[in-house]
Design a protein around this motif. Structure first.
Motif, PDB file in Angstrom:
ATOM      1  N   ILE A  22       0.833  -1.211   0.000  1.00  0.00           N
ATOM      2  CA  ILE A  22       0.000   0.000   0.000  1.00  0.00           C
ATOM      3  C   ILE A  22       0.868   1.262   0.000  1.00  0.00           C
ATOM      4  CG2 ILE A  22      -1.683   1.330   1.330  1.00  0.00           C
ATOM      5  CD1 ILE A  22      -2.957  -1.373   2.101  1.00  0.00           C
ATOM      6  N   GLY A  23       1.960   1.236   0.730  1.00  0.00           N
ATOM      7  CA  GLY A  23       2.824   2.421   0.780  1.00  0.00           C
ATOM      8  C   GLY A  23       3.506   2.704  -0.534  1.00  0.00           C
ATOM      9  N   THR A  24       3.869   1.628  -1.268  1.00  0.00           N
ATOM     10  CA  THR A  24       4.627   1.849  -2.500  1.00  0.00           C
ATOM     11  C   THR A  24       3.739   2.341  -3.626  1.00  0.00           C
ATOM     12  OG1 THR A  24       4.362  -0.487  -3.029  1.00  0.00           O
ATOM     13  CG2 THR A  24       6.424   0.141  -2.034  1.00  0.00           C
ATOM     14  N   GLY A  25       2.481   1.951  -3.649  1.00  0.00           N
ATOM     15  CA  GLY A  25       1.687   2.284  -4.817  1.00  0.00           C
ATOM     16  C   GLY A  25       0.629   3.333  -4.653  1.00  0.00           C
ATOM     17  N   VAL A  26      -0.021   3.357  -3.505  1.00  0.00           N
ATOM     18  CA  VAL A  26      -1.295   4.050  -3.460  1.00  0.00           C
ATOM     19  C   VAL A  26      -1.184   5.566  -3.547  1.00  0.00           C
ATOM     20  CG1 VAL A  26      -1.659   4.322  -0.972  1.00  0.00           C
ATOM     21  CG2 VAL A  26      -3.577   3.748  -2.444  1.00  0.00           C
ATOM     22  N   PHE A  27      -0.109   6.163  -3.081  1.00  0.00           N
ATOM     23  CA  PHE A  27      -0.130   7.615  -2.922  1.00  0.00           C
ATOM     24  C   PHE A  27       0.165   8.427  -4.176  1.00  0.00           C
ATOM     25  CE2 PHE A  27       0.314   6.374   1.594  1.00  0.00           C
ATOM     26  CZ  PHE A  27      -0.920   6.854   1.985  1.00  0.00           C
ATOM     27  N   LEU A  28       1.004   7.937  -5.079  1.00  0.00           N
ATOM     28  CA  LEU A  28       1.263   8.690  -6.319  1.00  0.00           C
ATOM     29  C   LEU A  28       0.820   7.934  -7.561  1.00  0.00           C
ATOM     30  CD1 LEU A  28       4.686  10.574  -6.039  1.00  0.00           C
ATOM     31  CD2 LEU A  28       2.425  11.547  -6.246  1.00  0.00           C
ATOM     32  N   LEU A  29       0.467   6.648  -7.420  1.00  0.00           N
ATOM     33  CA  LEU A  29       0.135   5.843  -8.598  1.00  0.00           C
ATOM     34  C   LEU A  29      -1.040   6.377  -9.413  1.00  0.00           C
ATOM     35  CD1 LEU A  29       1.548   3.378  -9.787  1.00  0.00           C
ATOM     36  CD2 LEU A  29      -0.305   1.995  -8.896  1.00  0.00           C
ATOM     37  N   PRO A  30      -2.100   6.959  -8.803  1.00  0.00           N
ATOM     38  CA  PRO A  30      -3.183   7.501  -9.640  1.00  0.00           C
ATOM     39  C   PRO A  30      -2.689   8.516 -10.668  1.00  0.00           C
ATOM     40  CG  PRO A  30      -3.893   7.391  -7.356  1.00  0.00           C
ATOM     41  CD  PRO A  30      -2.419   7.042  -7.366  1.00  0.00           C
ATOM     42  N   VAL A  31      -1.616   9.247 -10.344  1.00  0.00           N
ATOM     43  CA  VAL A  31      -1.046  10.223 -11.289  1.00  0.00           C
ATOM     44  C   VAL A  31      -0.446   9.497 -12.491  1.00  0.00           C
ATOM     45  CG1 VAL A  31       0.671  12.057 -11.575  1.00  0.00           C
ATOM     46  CG2 VAL A  31      -0.532  11.810  -9.402  1.00  0.00           C
ATOM     47  N   THR A  32       0.310   8.433 -12.215  1.00  0.00           N
ATOM     48  CA  THR A  32       0.942   7.654 -13.293  1.00  0.00           C
ATOM     49  C   THR A  32      -0.126   6.985 -14.154  1.00  0.00           C
ATOM     50  OG1 THR A  32       2.630   7.176 -11.631  1.00  0.00           O
ATOM     51  CG2 THR A  32       2.830   6.024 -13.709  1.00  0.00           C
ATOM     52  N   LEU A  33      -1.155   6.409 -13.508  1.00  0.00           N
ATOM     53  CA  LEU A  33      -2.225   5.730 -14.246  1.00  0.00           C
ATOM     54  C   LEU A  33      -3.081   6.718 -15.043  1.00  0.00           C
ATOM     55  CD1 LEU A  33      -3.345   3.150 -11.534  1.00  0.00           C
ATOM     56  CD2 LEU A  33      -2.274   2.601 -13.721  1.00  0.00           C
ATOM     57  N   ALA A  34      -3.091   7.997 -14.639  1.00  0.00           N
ATOM     58  CA  ALA A  34      -3.867   9.013 -15.372  1.00  0.00           C
ATOM     59  C   ALA A  34      -3.367   9.167 -16.803  1.00  0.00           C
ATOM     60  CB  ALA A  34      -3.800  10.350 -14.641  1.00  0.00           C
ATOM     61  N   SER A  35      -2.101   8.790 -17.065  1.00  0.00           N
ATOM     62  CA  SER A  35      -1.574   8.887 -18.434  1.00  0.00           C
ATOM     63  C   SER A  35      -2.204   7.825 -19.344  1.00  0.00           C
ATOM     64  CB  SER A  35      -0.050   8.745 -18.435  1.00  0.00           C
ATOM     65  OG  SER A  35       0.308   7.446 -17.991  1.00  0.00           O
ATOM     66  N   GLN A 254      -3.044  14.336 -13.950  1.00  0.00           N
ATOM     67  CA  GLN A 254      -1.713  14.048 -14.509  1.00  0.00           C
ATOM     68  C   GLN A 254      -0.642  14.998 -13.975  1.00  0.00           C
ATOM     69  OE1 GLN A 254      -1.064  12.937 -18.582  1.00  0.00           O
ATOM     70  NE2 GLN A 254      -3.230  12.547 -18.954  1.00  0.00           N
ATOM     71  N   ARG A 255      -1.050  16.197 -13.538  1.00  0.00           N
ATOM     72  CA  ARG A 255      -0.075  17.192 -13.041  1.00  0.00           C
ATOM     73  C   ARG A 255       0.060  17.173 -11.518  1.00  0.00           C
ATOM     74  NH1 ARG A 255      -2.993  20.545 -16.505  1.00  0.00           N
ATOM     75  NH2 ARG A 255      -3.934  21.577 -14.691  1.00  0.00           N
ATOM     76  N   SER A 256      -0.785  16.398 -10.840  1.00  0.00           N
ATOM     77  CA  SER A 256      -0.825  16.433  -9.369  1.00  0.00           C
ATOM     78  C   SER A 256       0.440  15.825  -8.746  1.00  0.00           C
ATOM     79  CB  SER A 256      -2.055  15.659  -8.884  1.00  0.00           C
ATOM     80  OG  SER A 256      -2.070  15.573  -7.486  1.00  0.00           O
ATOM     81  N   HIS A 257       0.817  16.314  -7.553  1.00  0.00           N
ATOM     82  CA  HIS A 257       1.930  15.684  -6.828  1.00  0.00           C
ATOM     83  C   HIS A 257       1.408  15.055  -5.535  1.00  0.00           C
ATOM     84  CE1 HIS A 257       1.943  19.072  -3.997  1.00  0.00           C
ATOM     85  NE2 HIS A 257       1.784  19.845  -5.052  1.00  0.00           N
ATOM     86  N   ALA A 345       6.185  14.063  -9.747  1.00  0.00           N
ATOM     87  CA  ALA A 345       5.497  12.952 -10.419  1.00  0.00           C
ATOM     88  C   ALA A 345       6.357  12.372 -11.549  1.00  0.00           C
ATOM     89  CB  ALA A 345       4.154  13.414 -10.962  1.00  0.00           C
ATOM     90  N   GLY A 346       7.085  13.252 -12.269  1.00  0.00           N
ATOM     91  CA  GLY A 346       7.963  12.790 -13.362  1.00  0.00           C
ATOM     92  C   GLY A 346       9.074  11.898 -12.846  1.00  0.00           C
ATOM     93  N   GLN A 347       9.688  12.294 -11.739  1.00  0.00           N
ATOM     94  CA  GLN A 347      10.782  11.499 -11.167  1.00  0.00           C
ATOM     95  C   GLN A 347      10.238  10.168 -10.634  1.00  0.00           C
ATOM     96  OE1 GLN A 347      13.194  13.526  -8.227  1.00  0.00           O
ATOM     97  NE2 GLN A 347      14.848  12.057  -8.440  1.00  0.00           N
ATOM     98  N   PHE A 348       9.064  10.203 -10.010  1.00  0.00           N
ATOM     99  CA  PHE A 348       8.424   8.993  -9.479  1.00  0.00           C
ATOM    100  C   PHE A 348       8.166   7.995 -10.607  1.00  0.00           C
ATOM    101  CE2 PHE A 348       4.508   6.631  -8.406  1.00  0.00           C
ATOM    102  CZ  PHE A 348       4.831   6.120  -7.163  1.00  0.00           C
ATOM    103  N   SER A 349       7.583   8.480 -11.706  1.00  0.00           N
ATOM    104  CA  SER A 349       7.234   7.624 -12.843  1.00  0.00           C
ATOM    105  C   SER A 349       8.469   6.978 -13.453  1.00  0.00           C
ATOM    106  CB  SER A 349       6.490   8.462 -13.887  1.00  0.00           C
ATOM    107  OG  SER A 349       6.028   7.632 -14.907  1.00  0.00           O
TER     108      SER A 349
END
Length: 464
Positions: A22-35, A254-257, A345-349
Motif C-alpha cells: 500500500i505504501g509503495t503504490g497508493v499515494f502517487l500511482l493515480p497520477v501515473t495511471l492518469a496517463s 496528470q499534473r498532481s503531486h 510525479a515525473g521522477q516517481f514515474s
C-alpha cells in the motif's frame, strides 16, 4: 539470527506485507495511471489476478521451505548458483531503486504544506533526508521497523479507506468516462500499460517470505501474512484509484503531486487535505522502513553464500546488517540526484518503470521454483497440477508487464540484467568458500543459519 523476543508476530508480518504494497503504490500511482485513463480499472483487475498467483507462489514456498532471502534463496536452490546470483543482483537493485520512489511520494505530500518542495533542488534534498532517517531506524533492529509499520499502517488506512468508501459521494461519472483511454493507443495497449504500472503497487507480495529470518513461526505465519496482506491491499487499491479518477479531471490529475490530498480538498476542503497529507507522509515513511528491512535481509542472505560482498553479511548488536544498510543509503542518494526531474510525479514515474522491470525477473524464477518444491516434497498429484497452473499464470502476468513497459526503460533494465554475467566470475571463489564452510558446519561470519550444504542439497522442510 536475533532471538525470538525480537521477531515479528503474525499481525506485524501481515502489516509488513500490506504496508509494503500500500505504501509503495497508493499515494502517487493515480497520477501515473492518469496517463492511460480510467480504462486502467481493467489493468488493476489483471494485475490483481497476477499478484494473487504470485502471492500463492510465495505463500507455498514460505510454508514448505521458509528461507531468508526469499526469491534469491529459491532461485539459488532450484535453478543453480548463477541464477541465484543474477536474481539477488536484480532484486537488490530493483528494491533499493524502488525505495527512492517511496521517499519521493512522501515528499510529494509534504509539498502540500511547503510549496517550495514541489520542485528540485529542494524536493531532492528533503527526499535524501527522509532516506537517511529511515536507514538509521533500520539499524536499530526489526522490532523497531515492525512497530513503525504496524502503527503507520493503521494510521494510513483511515484516510485511504475514507476516500475509497466515502469518495463515491463526490464521484462524477462524466469525469470518469471522459478520460476512458487517453494513452494514444488501442484499449488493449492501455490495459497492458496499466497492468504493468500496477505491478509496482503489488511489489512487496514477497515481503514475508524474504523476511523469514525475523518472523516468528515462519512456516505457519508466512503464508497467512502473504495472503491476508494481499487481500487488504487489493481492496484498497481498486476502490481508491477508481474513485479518484471520477473526482479529479484527468488533465489536473496528470499534473498532481498529491492526488489523495487533492481529492480530499475537493470533497472536504482544507481540513480533509491536511489529514490525508499527514497520513500519507507517515505511511510512506513506515513503508520505506519495511522495504529497507527487505533489502538488508536479501543482501545478507546472498553475502552469506559468497554471492555478494562480505560487508553485507556483517551484523550489528541489534542483529541487522548495519554497514550494508549504510551502503544502500549512499547508493539511493546518488541515484536520487542522478534522476532529478522537473516534477515530483515525473521522477516517481521514471523510477517505478525501472524498478518494475527489474522485479519481474526474480518473480519469474520464484514461480518456476515453487513447481520444483511441490514436486520434491512429493505432495499429491492434484496439488502439483494446481501449482503448475498457478506458476504459469504468474509467469504470463510477469511477461505481460514487460510487454506493457516503457520501451527505453525495458532496454535499460535488460542491459542492467546482462551486466550481471561478467560480474559472476568475481564471486566464484567466495561462493566456493561459503559452500565449504557450510559443509564443514562452519558459520560464515558467525551469522549464517546452521543449515549445512544449502547450496547443494535437495530441499527439505526446514524446522524452525
Amino acid at each position: 539470527m536475533s532471538h525470538s523476543g525480537r521477531k515479528m508476530s503474525l499481525l506485524q508480518a501481515t502489516m509488513l506485507v500490506a504496508g509494503n504494497m500500500i505504501g509503495t503504490g497508493v499515494f502517487l500511482l493515480p497520477v501515473t495511471l492518469a496517463s492511460v485513463g480510467s480504462i486502467a480499472i481493467f489493468g488493476w483487475l489483471v494485475a490483481t489476478a497476477g499478484a494473487a498467483a504470485l502471492g500463492l507462489v510465495f505463500a507455498k514456498l514460505g510454508e514448505l521451505d521458509p528461507q531468508e532471502g526469499g526469491p534469491y534463496a529459491y532461485a539459488r536452490d532450484f535453478l543453480g548458483p548463477y541464477v541465484g546470483f543474477q536474481t539477488n543482483y536484480v532484486y537488490w537493485f530493483g528494491n533499493w531503486i524502488g525505495n527512492i520512489a517511496i521517499a519521493i511520494a512522501a515528499v510529494g505530500y509534504l509539498a502540500e504544506f511547503f510549496p517550495a518542495m514541489q520542485k528540485p533542488p529542494e524536493s531532492v534534498f528533503v527526499t535524501a533526508a527522509v532516506i537517511w532517517i529511515l536507514t538509521f531506524a533500520n539499524i536499530l533492529g526489526p522490532r523497531v521497523v515492525g512497530a513503525l509499520e504496524t502503527w503507520t499502517m493503521s494510521l494510513a488506512l483511515i484516510p485511504i479507506l475514507g476516500i475509497a468508501l466515502l469518495g463515491w459521494f463526490w464521484f462524477n461519472p462524466q469525469i470518469f468516462h471522459s478520460a476512458w483511454n487517453v494513452s494514444g493507443g488501442s484499449n488493449a495497449h492501455g490495459i497492458s500499460r496499466a497492468a504493468s504500472m500496477a505491478l509496482w503497487a503489488y511489489m512487496g507480495i514477497e515481503s514475508a517470505a524474504v523476511s523469514a529470518g525475523v518472523i516468528e513461526n515462519p512456516k505457519r505465519n508466512i503464508p497467512r501474512a502473504t495472503l491476508m496482506g494481499l487481500g487488504l491491499a487489493a481492496v484498497v487499491y481498486i476502490l481508491s484509484s477508481t474513485v479518484i479518477m471520477g473526482i479529479i479531471p484527468n488533465a489536473e490529475l496528470q499534473r498532481s503531486h498529491a492526488p489523495f490530498a487533492e481529492a480530499a480538498r475537493l470533497a472536504l476542503g482544507t481540513t480533509g487535505m491536511v489529514i490525508v497529507a499527514v497520513c500519507a507522509i507517515l505511511k510512506s515513511v513506515g513503508s520505506l522502513g519495511g522495504w529497507m528491512l527487505l533489502v538488508g535481509q536479501s543482501a545478507k542472505a546472498a553475502a552469506d553464500d559468497g554471492m555478494f560482498p562480505r560487508v553485507f553479511a556483517r551484523l550489528n548488536r541489534n542483529g541487522v546488517p548495519g554497514m550494508g544498510l549504510i551502503i544502500v543509503g549512499v547508493l539511493m542518494t546518488i541515484v536520487l540526484f542522478a534522476t532529478m526531474s522537473p516534477t515530483i510525479a515525473g521522477q516517481f514515474s521514471r523510477i517505478i518503470d525501472l524498478a518494475v522491470i527489474l522485479a519481474v525477473i526474480p518473480y519469474i524464477y520464484a514461480s518456476v521454483a515453487v513447481v520444483k518444491v511441490v514436486f520434491d516434497h512429493r505432495l499429491p498429484s492434484r496439488t502439483f497440477q494446481t501449482y503448475k497452473w498457478i506458476a504459469i499464470v504468474a509467469v504470463v502476468y510477469c511477461l505481460w508487464t514487460v510487454v506493457g513497459g516503457d520501451p527505453p526503460t525495458v532496454v535499460n533494465a535488460m542491459v542492467a540484467l546482462l551486466a550481471s554475467v561478467p560480474l559472476y566470475p568475481f564471486f566464484l571463489r567466495s561462493m566456493a568458500a561459503a559452500a565449504e564452510r557450510k559443509r564443514t558446519g562452519g558459520q560464515a561470519g558467525g551469522n549464517t543459519p546452521a543449515d549445512p550444504d544449502r547450496l547443494t542439497r535437495s530441499p527439505q522442510l526446514v524446522e524452525t
